[in-house]
Design a protein around this motif. Structure first.
Motif, PDB file in Angstrom:
ATOM      1  N   LEU A  50      44.993  40.758  38.423  1.00 36.06           N
ATOM      2  CA  LEU A  50      45.541  39.404  38.407  1.00 36.06           C
ATOM      3  C   LEU A  50      44.376  38.452  38.637  1.00 36.06           C
ATOM      4  O   LEU A  50      43.605  38.614  39.585  1.00 36.06           O
ATOM      5  CB  LEU A  50      46.603  39.224  39.492  1.00 36.06           C
ATOM      6  N   PHE A  51      44.265  37.486  37.746  1.00 39.57           N
ATOM      7  CA  PHE A  51      43.126  36.581  37.727  1.00 39.57           C
ATOM      8  C   PHE A  51      43.661  35.158  37.649  1.00 39.57           C
ATOM      9  O   PHE A  51      44.591  34.890  36.896  1.00 39.57           O
ATOM     10  CB  PHE A  51      42.267  36.907  36.490  1.00 39.57           C
ATOM     11  N   VAL A  52      43.102  34.255  38.439  1.00 39.92           N
ATOM     12  CA  VAL A  52      43.573  32.871  38.430  1.00 39.92           C
ATOM     13  C   VAL A  52      42.418  31.949  38.056  1.00 39.92           C
ATOM     14  O   VAL A  52      41.267  32.198  38.417  1.00 39.92           O
ATOM     15  CB  VAL A  52      44.186  32.467  39.799  1.00 39.92           C
ATOM     16  N   VAL A  53      42.749  30.901  37.314  1.00 41.70           N
ATOM     17  CA  VAL A  53      41.781  29.849  37.011  1.00 41.70           C
ATOM     18  C   VAL A  53      42.360  28.553  37.567  1.00 41.70           C
ATOM     19  O   VAL A  53      43.456  28.140  37.198  1.00 41.70           O
ATOM     20  CB  VAL A  53      41.526  29.718  35.497  1.00 41.70           C
ATOM     21  N   GLU A  54      41.593  27.967  38.474  1.00 41.56           N
ATOM     22  CA  GLU A  54      42.039  26.738  39.116  1.00 41.56           C
ATOM     23  C   GLU A  54      40.857  25.781  39.181  1.00 41.56           C
ATOM     24  O   GLU A  54      39.786  26.155  39.672  1.00 41.56           O
ATOM     25  CB  GLU A  54      42.535  27.069  40.527  1.00 41.56           C
ATOM     26  N   GLU A  55      41.037  24.592  38.644  1.00 44.64           N
ATOM     27  CA  GLU A  55      39.981  23.582  38.619  1.00 44.64           C
ATOM     28  C   GLU A  55      38.697  24.148  38.020  1.00 44.64           C
ATOM     29  O   GLU A  55      37.616  24.043  38.605  1.00 44.64           O
ATOM     30  CB  GLU A  55      39.748  23.026  40.025  1.00 44.64           C
ATOM     31  N   LYS A  59      38.906  33.360  39.424  1.00 37.44           N
ATOM     32  CA  LYS A  59      38.825  34.208  40.614  1.00 37.44           C
ATOM     33  C   LYS A  59      39.741  35.414  40.455  1.00 37.44           C
ATOM     34  O   LYS A  59      40.898  35.275  40.059  1.00 37.44           O
ATOM     35  CB  LYS A  59      39.242  33.388  41.832  1.00 37.44           C
ATOM     36  N   LEU A  60      39.217  36.582  40.781  1.00 38.34           N
ATOM     37  CA  LEU A  60      40.006  37.804  40.810  1.00 38.34           C
ATOM     38  C   LEU A  60      40.841  37.754  42.092  1.00 38.34           C
ATOM     39  O   LEU A  60      40.281  37.637  43.183  1.00 38.34           O
ATOM     40  CB  LEU A  60      39.045  38.995  40.830  1.00 38.34           C
ATOM     41  N   ILE A  61      42.171  37.772  41.977  1.00 41.84           N
ATOM     42  CA  ILE A  61      42.977  37.661  43.199  1.00 41.84           C
ATOM     43  C   ILE A  61      43.597  38.981  43.641  1.00 41.84           C
ATOM     44  O   ILE A  61      43.921  39.143  44.805  1.00 41.84           O
ATOM     45  CB  ILE A  61      44.073  36.568  43.084  1.00 41.84           C
ATOM     46  N   LYS A  62      43.753  39.929  42.697  1.00 35.83           N
ATOM     47  CA  LYS A  62      44.350  41.213  43.075  1.00 35.83           C
ATOM     48  C   LYS A  62      44.080  42.211  41.973  1.00 35.83           C
ATOM     49  O   LYS A  62      44.041  41.856  40.805  1.00 35.83           O
ATOM     50  CB  LYS A  62      45.862  41.065  43.264  1.00 35.83           C
TER      51      LYS A  62
END
Length: 100
Positions: A50-55, A59-62
């Motif tokens: 699970l990967f998030v892109v914010e601003e 970031k790899l989150i899990k």
């Protein structure tokens, strides 16, 4: 351990309720590890990320490592260099999730 990503798929996850910040992506990475590695499985392995892109920051989150065939979650953590490699890989392949 050094892992090699052999195949992958990526999908943008929808947040129908708008609860989560940023955009989230799910990757499935088929990996190879050397036979002498404690993580090695004759069935093969894959990692669900699970990967998030914010601003504009990714970031790899899990992540979870699975054995192919029985989809059993293995209780292993990746080394920092491997996490960084996977994070870089996810960033490089984000565009493909946007197309789908």
């Amino acid at each position: 351990m050094m892992l090699n990503i052999t195949e992958y798929s990526v999908e943008k996850l929808n947040d129908p309720f708008g609860i989560l910040s940023g955009e989230r992506f799910e990757y499935f990475l088929d990996i190879e590890v050397p036979e002498e590695d404690e993580l090695f499985s004759a069935n093969g392995l894959y990692i669900r990320v699970l990967f998030v892109v914010e601003e504009q920051v990714g970031k790899l989150i899990k992540y979870d490592i699975y054995e192919k065939g029985n989809d059993e979650v293995l209780d292993f953590d990746l080394e920092e260099e491997e996490e960084a490699m996977i994070s870089d890989f996810c960033l490089k392949h984000l565009d493909e999730a946007m197309i789908n």
